[in-house]
Enzyme design. Structure first.
Site, PDB file in Angstrom:
ATOM      1  N   PRO A 194     -14.942  -7.587   1.920  1.00  0.00           N
ATOM      2  CA  PRO A 194     -16.034  -8.028   2.870  1.00  0.00           C
ATOM      3  C   PRO A 194     -17.977  -7.741   2.037  1.00  0.00           C
ATOM      4  CG  PRO A 194     -14.511  -6.282   4.010  1.00  0.00           C
ATOM      5  CD  PRO A 194     -13.985  -6.386   2.674  1.00  0.00           C
ATOM      6  N   TYR A 210       0.720  -1.110   0.013  1.00  0.00           N
ATOM      7  CA  TYR A 210       0.336   0.313   0.108  1.00  0.00           C
ATOM      8  C   TYR A 210       1.046   1.198   0.337  1.00  0.00           C
ATOM      9  CZ  TYR A 210      -3.438  -3.213   1.137  1.00  0.00           C
ATOM     10  OH  TYR A 210      -4.155  -4.281   1.330  1.00  0.00           O
TER      11      TYR A 210
END
Length: 258
Positions: free
Chosen positions: A182, A35
């Site tokens: 999710p 990231y």
């Protein structure tokens, strides 16, 4: 992963999101070297260090820039893993990473060498717990023969249940299962049944998707990403939703779901 790290108003907003998450009771924040090449780790340290005792920052290694192309590629060579752990320790301003996860298994390096290196780093005191990401149930079993595995982070959500066997293995062994993506990138709201359950609960489809995960197994710990405080608060409110047995059954048997 979603938090902007470049200097300016967007970075200030990212710092505010991270701090607000902890204020609201979040006790685990997931980051990775990938990231921003460590920029996200540095952002979290700026926002939250010194870390509250109850907060666990978990990061991931095993992905690196190719010297030839400059593109990200899997790299689980022991020397690379060791270097990435040392750099993560400095960026996060800690002496030990409480949960270190292998971002992906590098098919070009024996699994035993990759997991064995993490075991050695744990024995040296640089890592407390070891996790894996995007693994099969078979790979998880192989890794567990080498070292104790504390967590698995696989793609999993209401509309994507490919890794049900991995979740079941984690459930049986008491291993934390951290589903990434999710809420299916928000796509769950396009399903009429999800929208109907959301209406019944006076909630959003995103909250229903998270509530379904939380109800799926006690080892499940969703890690929804956001760059906005209002989305953060919406996500956390899902913990207060309680699906009825009938609602759960309808979501379990969504048309087209695996």
């Amino acid at each position: 992963m979603h938090l902007p790290t470049e200097p300016g108003p967007a970075r200030e907003a990212s710092l505010a999101v991270a701090r607000r998450a902890v204020e609201l009771g979040v006790t685990l924040i997931d980051t990775a070297y990938m990231y921003g090449g460590g920029a996200n780790e540095e952002l979290l340290a700026e926002a939250l260090h010194p870390y509250p005792d109850e907060l666990l920052i978990t990061t991931k290694i095993g992905v690196a820039r190719s010297e030839a192309s400059g593109e990200w590629e899997l790299n689980g060579r022991p020397a690379v893993l060791r270097d990435q752990v040392d750099r993560a320790l400095r960026r996060l301003r800690v002496e030990r990473i409480e949960l270190l996860q292998l971002h992906r298994i590098d098919p070009g390096t024996p699994l035993a060498d990759q997991v064995g290196t993490l075991r050695d780093l744990r024995d040296e005191g640089k890592i407390a717990r070891i996790g894996l990401s995007e693994v099969t149930a078979g790979e998880l079993d192989q890794a567990r023969q080498i070292v104790e595995i504390a967590s698995v982070q696989n793609r999993y959500n209401l509309l994507d249940r490919e890794h049900d066997p991995v979740l079941e293995a984690c459930d049986a062994a008491g291993i934390a299962f951290l589903p990434w993506r999710p809420v299916a990138w928000g796509g769950s709201g396009a399903r009429a049944e999800v929208a109907a359950v959301a209406a019944e609960l006076d909630a959003t489809p995103t909250q229903v998707a998270l509530a379904w995960l939380l109800d799926r197994s006690p080892v499940v710990l969703p890690i929804p990403g956001t760059a906005r405080i209002d989305h953060l608060e919406e996500n956390l409110a899902a913990e207060r939703l309680h699906l009825t047995g009938a609602q759960r059954d309808r979501l379990d048997h969504l048309p087209g779901a695996p």
